[in-house]
Write an enzyme that holds these catalytic residues in place. Structure first.
Site, short mmCIF file in Angstrom:
data_model
loop_
_atom_site.label_atom_id
_atom_site.label_comp_id
_atom_site.label_asym_id
_atom_site.label_seq_id
_atom_site.Cartn_x
_atom_site.Cartn_y
_atom_site.Cartn_z
N GLY A 154 0.83 -1.35 -0.08
CA GLY A 154 0.03 -0.14 -0.11
C GLY A 154 1.14 1.15 -0.09
O GLY A 154 2.08 1.32 -0.45
N ARG A 155 0.32 2.49 0.58
CA ARG A 155 1.14 3.58 0.51
C ARG A 155 2.44 3.38 1.27
O ARG A 155 3.57 4.06 0.49
CB ARG A 155 0.40 4.54 1.15
CG ARG A 155 -0.82 5.15 0.13
CD ARG A 155 -1.81 6.07 1.11
NE ARG A 155 -2.43 5.38 2.29
CZ ARG A 155 -3.78 5.14 2.34
NH1 ARG A 155 -4.60 5.62 1.07
NH2 ARG A 155 -4.30 4.19 3.10
N ILE A 156 2.41 3.04 2.39
CA ILE A 156 3.67 3.05 3.24
C ILE A 156 4.80 1.90 2.83
O ILE A 156 5.82 2.27 2.58
CB ILE A 156 3.45 2.65 4.87
CG1 ILE A 156 2.57 3.59 5.33
CG2 ILE A 156 4.60 2.52 5.65
CD1 ILE A 156 1.95 3.52 6.75
N ALA A 235 3.83 -2.28 11.49
CA ALA A 235 2.41 -2.36 11.07
C ALA A 235 1.76 -2.42 12.30
O ALA A 235 1.41 -1.33 13.08
CB ALA A 235 2.17 -3.33 10.14
N ARG A 236 1.48 -3.49 12.80
CA ARG A 236 0.95 -3.80 14.09
C ARG A 236 1.49 -5.57 14.43
O ARG A 236 1.65 -6.22 13.79
CB ARG A 236 -0.81 -4.24 13.67
CG ARG A 236 -1.47 -2.96 13.74
CD ARG A 236 -1.68 -1.96 15.05
NE ARG A 236 -2.65 -1.15 14.66
CZ ARG A 236 -1.99 0.43 14.42
NH1 ARG A 236 -0.48 0.55 14.02
NH2 ARG A 236 -2.70 1.33 14.24
N GLU A 265 0.57 -4.20 23.38
CA GLU A 265 1.00 -3.09 23.58
C GLU A 265 0.17 -2.32 24.62
O GLU A 265 -0.99 -2.65 24.79
CB GLU A 265 0.85 -2.20 22.26
CG GLU A 265 1.86 -1.69 21.75
CD GLU A 265 1.73 -0.99 20.36
OE1 GLU A 265 2.11 -1.77 19.56
OE2 GLU A 265 1.53 -0.04 20.40
N HIS A 283 6.31 2.41 19.32
CA HIS A 283 5.27 2.94 18.59
C HIS A 283 5.36 4.14 18.04
O HIS A 283 4.38 5.04 18.44
CB HIS A 283 3.81 2.41 19.13
CG HIS A 283 2.62 2.31 18.02
ND1 HIS A 283 1.93 1.41 18.09
CD2 HIS A 283 2.64 2.86 16.67
CE1 HIS A 283 0.99 1.49 17.13
NE2 HIS A 283 1.65 2.18 16.23
N GLY A 285 6.10 5.08 14.82
CA GLY A 285 6.34 5.47 13.31
C GLY A 285 5.81 6.76 12.68
O GLY A 285 6.44 7.17 11.86
C1 GLV Z 1 0.05 4.09 13.82
O1 GLV Z 1 0.17 3.09 14.23
C2 GLV Z 1 -1.27 4.46 12.71
O2 GLV Z 1 -2.01 3.68 12.62
O3 GLV Z 1 -1.27 5.58 12.43
#
Ligand code: GLV
Ligand code: GLV
Length: 322
Positions: A154-156, A235-236, A265, A283, A285
């Site tokens: 995807g975008r990231i 991501a997660r 988390e 976390h 990002g």
């Molecule tokens: C960060 O984890 C987000 O989903 O923006």
């Protein structure tokens, strides 16, 4: 109309909401709002600006009788029961695009940090162990000519691939659909996930968390990793079987892992702390001044639009009338 912010955000969010004539109520503590406090402060709110750590399950959503919009201050929205929100007629929005560069930068930082053992080297130096240049001191892995597997283009994922290409990496990816423009830009090749895992020297995860992606990298898939591979997760956490990853890191079957997210988390599986070859970030990002300001602006404008009966800018569900 009343809007609840479940945490203090960059000022721009409140400014936009106040300028548009809304009453703004903000949870003032710098900690997770409890369910009781959320209902007390926001049970009668018309809009809620939420964090990815606020859980909106059907139990909470069904009590939000005035709410028309939940605007999540994140690109991910696995903290919200979208089906329950849609049934209740609540628009849910997120903050895509504007945090892509920040998150891709961080994935690259983890990738380089793992490849060149940056935290381990920093600790070594601070511990006073640097007593002269050595031919074999803290040898890492070079990026040029190595294969980067992007799981979820995807975008990231695509933004990470573009960065990696500048470092001379070959790109392979898995994605539901083929991405022609991405392929012609980066020379990326689409592979089945098992092939990607077997062929990649570095893997970066960019899937949203859903029922289908939970434990996507289970022990069986992790066992397909090439010996000496590096795994990055921005991501997660729930996407990876962490216990199994620890086993592979311990035996150095996996050279290193760079993690920004965790299954439970903010709790972190304690075995990770015993390993030198894992980088653990809290976390962060999207944690740049630029991204967080733009996220605040977009999240507020999503609320303004819905409450003024205009199209939300970045909805994740479809509600009749919008
Ligand atoms: C960060 O984890 C987000 O989903 O923006
Ligand atoms: C390293 O410092 C080198 O000069 O090769």
């Amino acid at each position: 109309m009343k809007v609840l912010l479940t945490r203090k955000l960059p000022e721009i969010a409140e400014k936009i909401l106040i300028k548009n004539g809304f009453e703004v109520v903000c949870y003032e503590e710098d900690k997770l709002i409890s369910r009781r406090e959320l209902l007390q402060l926001g049970g009668d709110a018309d809009g809620i600006l939420s964090l990815l750590t606020d859980r909106f399950d059907s139990g909470i959503i069904n009590k939000l009788d005035s709410c028309k919009v939940i605007s999540n201050y994140a690109v991910g929205y696995n903290n919200i029961d979208i089906k329950a929100a849609s049934e209740k007629g609540i628009v849910v929005t997120n903050t895509p695009d504007i945090l892509t560069d920040a998150t891709a930068d961080l994935a690259m930082a983890l990738l380089l940090g793992c490849a060149r053992r940056i935290p381990e080297s920093d600790k070594f130096t601070r511990d006073g162990l640097f007593n002269g240049w050595k031919p074999k001191l803290l040898l890492g892995i070079e990026l040029r000519g190595k294969t980067l597997g992007i799981i979820g283009a995807g975008r990231i994922g695509q933004a990470v691939a573009r960065r990696a290409k500048a470092f001379g990496m070959e790109i392979v990816y898995t994605n539901k659909s083929k991405k022609d423009k991405f392929e012609s830009e980066t020379g990326a090749r689409k592979l089945a996930v098992s092939q990607l895992l077997k062929q990649s020297d570095f893997i970066s995860l960019h899937l949203p968390l859903t029922d289908k992606t939970r434990l996507y990298l289970d022990s069986k898939r992790l066992d397909l990793l090439k010996p000496g591979a590096v795994l990055i997760n921005t991501a997660r956490g729930e996407i990876i079987d962490e216990k199994h990853l620890v086993k592979l890191l311990r035996t150095k079957k996996v050279f290193a892992a760079g993690l920004d997210v965790y299954t439970n988390e903010p709790k972190i599986y304690k075995e990770f702390f015993k390993l030198d070859n894992v980088i653990l970030l809290p976390h962060t990002g999207s944690a740049t001044v630029e991204a967080r300001n733009k996220m605040a602006e977009l999240a507020a404008n999503n609320i303004v639009n819905v409450l003024k009966e205009k199209e939300p800018l970045t909805p994740v569900n479809r509600i009749r009338g919008f």
